[in-house]
Design a protein around this motif. Structure first.
Motif, mmCIF file in Angstrom:
data_model
loop_
_atom_site.group_PDB
_atom_site.id
_atom_site.type_symbol
_atom_site.label_atom_id
_atom_site.label_comp_id
_atom_site.label_asym_id
_atom_site.label_seq_id
_atom_site.Cartn_x
_atom_site.Cartn_y
_atom_site.Cartn_z
ATOM 1 N N UNK A 155 -39.731 -25.513 67.015
ATOM 2 C CA UNK A 155 -38.650 -25.284 66.060
ATOM 3 C C UNK A 155 -37.290 -25.538 66.690
ATOM 4 N N UNK A 156 -36.334 -25.881 65.836
ATOM 5 C CA UNK A 156 -34.949 -26.063 66.262
ATOM 6 C C UNK A 156 -34.024 -25.663 65.121
ATOM 7 N N UNK A 157 -32.901 -25.068 65.478
ATOM 8 C CA UNK A 157 -31.848 -24.779 64.507
ATOM 9 C C UNK A 157 -30.586 -25.563 64.849
ATOM 10 N N UNK A 158 -30.757 -26.634 65.623
ATOM 11 C CA UNK A 158 -29.625 -27.441 66.078
ATOM 12 C C UNK A 158 -29.547 -28.792 65.375
ATOM 13 N N UNK A 159 -30.262 -28.937 64.275
ATOM 14 C CA UNK A 159 -30.235 -30.184 63.522
ATOM 15 C C UNK A 159 -28.876 -30.342 62.850
ATOM 16 N N UNK A 160 -28.269 -31.518 62.946
ATOM 17 C CA UNK A 160 -26.971 -31.777 62.325
ATOM 18 C C UNK A 160 -27.090 -32.937 61.340
ATOM 19 N N UNK A 161 -26.207 -32.960 60.355
ATOM 20 C CA UNK A 161 -26.277 -34.035 59.377
ATOM 21 C C UNK A 161 -24.977 -34.240 58.642
ATOM 22 N N UNK A 162 -24.789 -35.450 58.120
ATOM 23 C CA UNK A 162 -23.655 -35.801 57.280
ATOM 24 C C UNK A 162 -24.175 -36.424 55.991
ATOM 25 N N UNK A 163 -23.516 -36.097 54.878
ATOM 26 C CA UNK A 163 -23.885 -36.660 53.578
ATOM 27 C C UNK A 163 -22.612 -37.077 52.853
ATOM 28 N N UNK A 164 -22.659 -38.252 52.223
ATOM 29 C CA UNK A 164 -21.521 -38.728 51.455
ATOM 30 C C UNK A 164 -21.904 -38.861 49.987
ATOM 31 N N UNK A 165 -21.076 -38.277 49.111
ATOM 32 C CA UNK A 165 -21.241 -38.446 47.671
ATOM 33 C C UNK A 165 -20.176 -39.405 47.166
ATOM 34 N N UNK A 166 -20.543 -40.281 46.237
ATOM 35 C CA UNK A 166 -19.609 -41.188 45.578
ATOM 36 C C UNK A 166 -19.535 -40.839 44.098
ATOM 37 N N UNK A 167 -18.318 -40.798 43.568
ATOM 38 C CA UNK A 167 -18.137 -40.443 42.162
ATOM 39 C C UNK A 167 -17.195 -41.432 41.485
ATOM 40 N N UNK A 168 -17.509 -41.759 40.218
ATOM 41 C CA UNK A 168 -16.567 -42.493 39.384
ATOM 42 C C UNK A 168 -16.470 -41.753 38.057
ATOM 43 N N UNK A 169 -15.956 -42.419 37.013
ATOM 44 C CA UNK A 169 -15.737 -41.733 35.743
ATOM 45 C C UNK A 169 -17.026 -41.346 35.034
ATOM 46 N N UNK A 170 -18.143 -41.978 35.401
ATOM 47 C CA UNK A 170 -19.368 -41.744 34.638
ATOM 48 C C UNK A 170 -20.539 -41.231 35.464
ATOM 49 N N UNK A 171 -20.457 -41.267 36.794
ATOM 50 C CA UNK A 171 -21.623 -40.879 37.578
ATOM 51 C C UNK A 171 -21.235 -40.388 38.959
ATOM 52 N N UNK A 172 -22.187 -39.668 39.554
ATOM 53 C CA UNK A 172 -22.069 -39.220 40.943
ATOM 54 C C UNK A 172 -23.374 -39.551 41.631
ATOM 55 N N UNK A 173 -23.308 -40.032 42.863
ATOM 56 C CA UNK A 173 -24.544 -40.387 43.558
ATOM 57 C C UNK A 173 -24.439 -40.038 45.035
ATOM 58 N N UNK A 174 -25.601 -39.761 45.640
ATOM 59 C CA UNK A 174 -25.667 -39.607 47.089
ATOM 60 C C UNK A 174 -25.642 -41.011 47.683
ATOM 61 N N UNK A 175 -24.612 -41.302 48.466
ATOM 62 C CA UNK A 175 -24.446 -42.638 49.017
ATOM 63 C C UNK A 175 -25.033 -42.760 50.417
ATOM 64 N N UNK A 176 -24.848 -41.718 51.240
ATOM 65 C CA UNK A 176 -25.316 -41.767 52.620
ATOM 66 C C UNK A 176 -25.810 -40.394 53.059
ATOM 67 N N UNK A 177 -26.859 -40.391 53.848
ATOM 68 C CA UNK A 177 -27.292 -39.194 54.568
ATOM 69 C C UNK A 177 -27.769 -39.642 55.945
ATOM 70 N N UNK A 178 -27.305 -38.956 56.968
ATOM 71 C CA UNK A 178 -27.820 -39.185 58.318
ATOM 72 C C UNK A 178 -28.067 -37.838 58.978
ATOM 73 N N UNK A 179 -29.271 -37.652 59.489
ATOM 74 C CA UNK A 179 -29.680 -36.414 60.137
ATOM 75 C C UNK A 179 -29.996 -36.711 61.600
ATOM 76 N N UNK A 180 -29.507 -35.870 62.508
ATOM 77 C CA UNK A 180 -29.759 -36.047 63.931
ATOM 78 C C UNK A 180 -30.267 -34.745 64.535
ATOM 79 N N UNK A 181 -31.229 -34.874 65.434
ATOM 80 C CA UNK A 181 -31.810 -33.712 66.095
ATOM 81 C C UNK A 181 -31.986 -34.005 67.575
ATOM 82 N N UNK A 182 -31.429 -33.159 68.424
ATOM 83 C CA UNK A 182 -31.642 -33.274 69.864
ATOM 84 C C UNK A 182 -33.080 -32.876 70.182
ATOM 85 N N UNK A 183 -33.827 -33.774 70.815
ATOM 86 C CA UNK A 183 -35.234 -33.512 71.104
ATOM 87 C C UNK A 183 -35.404 -32.236 71.916
ATOM 88 N N UNK A 184 -34.546 -32.029 72.908
ATOM 89 C CA UNK A 184 -34.709 -30.872 73.790
ATOM 90 C C UNK A 184 -34.282 -29.561 73.153
#
Length: 201
Positions: free
Chosen positions: A57-86
């Motif tokens: 187990x690890x509680x050191x996982x980090x991540x970034x997520x980008x949402x894009x929005x316009x007048x009619x919709x919102x979408x998840x554009x990017x997600x990146x998750x990183x975990x130090x093996x050690x």
């Protein structure tokens, strides 16, 4: 089509809850982007062996997520998750070191997932949705395309993403670790379980 609209409503409610002041001419180009960072996380690797099941187990996982929005919709554009093996721990130092070696942590210190597309959306509402994320998972220096079933929940301004994925060590050119002079042999099959909470930066 109805499910897609509901998922858009779910994400739109998320963005609106973090509404920003109107964009000026200088920042207009970035007005429709919202970046989120994982603030709390848990990551587990479950496996078997010739003697007993095991989990790291690890509680050191980090991540970034980008949402894009316009007048009619919102979408998840990017997600990146990183975990130090050690950062993965089993509670047994010998087991940990064997796994770090198998995962080639010296040469490839991180496990990384990058979203490439969202394949399916279901059970959508203003607070909850299920989806299938497709992305590149990199373990021990080997990248593979994987599809992951996830549950997404919005609550009090936090976006929670959780799920699990069955994998084989051999898919990533990993030799299952051995210990106790070879009497303990880990199985090839593993299950990755994750739980990530994202808040806007």
């Amino acid at each position: 089509m109805t499910k897609k609209i509901l998922f858009i409503s779910f994400l739109l409610a998320t963005c609106c809850s973090f509404a920003q002041p109107a964009a000026t001419a200088n920042n207009k180009a970035d007005a429709n982007k919202a970046m989120y960072q994982s603030t709390t996380a848990s990551f587990e690797i479950h496996g078997t062996s010739s003697i007993h099941d095991w989990v790291m187990t690890s509680e050191s996982c980090t991540g970034l997520m980008q949402l894009l929005a316009d007048d009619s919709s919102v979408s998840i554009n990017e997600i990146e998750i990183q975990l130090e093996v050690t950062s993965l721990k089993s509670g047994k130092k010998v087991m940990d070191n064997k796994c770090y070696d198998a995962l080639k942590s010296d040469a490839h210190p991180e496990i990384v997932f990058q979203l490439t597309e969202i394949l399916e959306i279901s059970d959508s509402s203003a607070e909850r949705s299920s989806a299938v994320f497709r992305g590149l998972l990199k373990i021990a220096g080997v990248s593979k395309a994987v599809d992951v079933n996830v549950d997404i929940v919005r609550s009090n301004g936090t976006i929670n993403i959780q799920g699990k994925k069955n994998l084989k060590m051999s898919d990533f050119a990993i030799e299952p670790p051995k210990a106790l002079l070879g009497t303990l042999k880990t199985g090839n099959d593993i299950v990755i379980v994750f739980n990530l909470n994202f808040n806007e930066l």
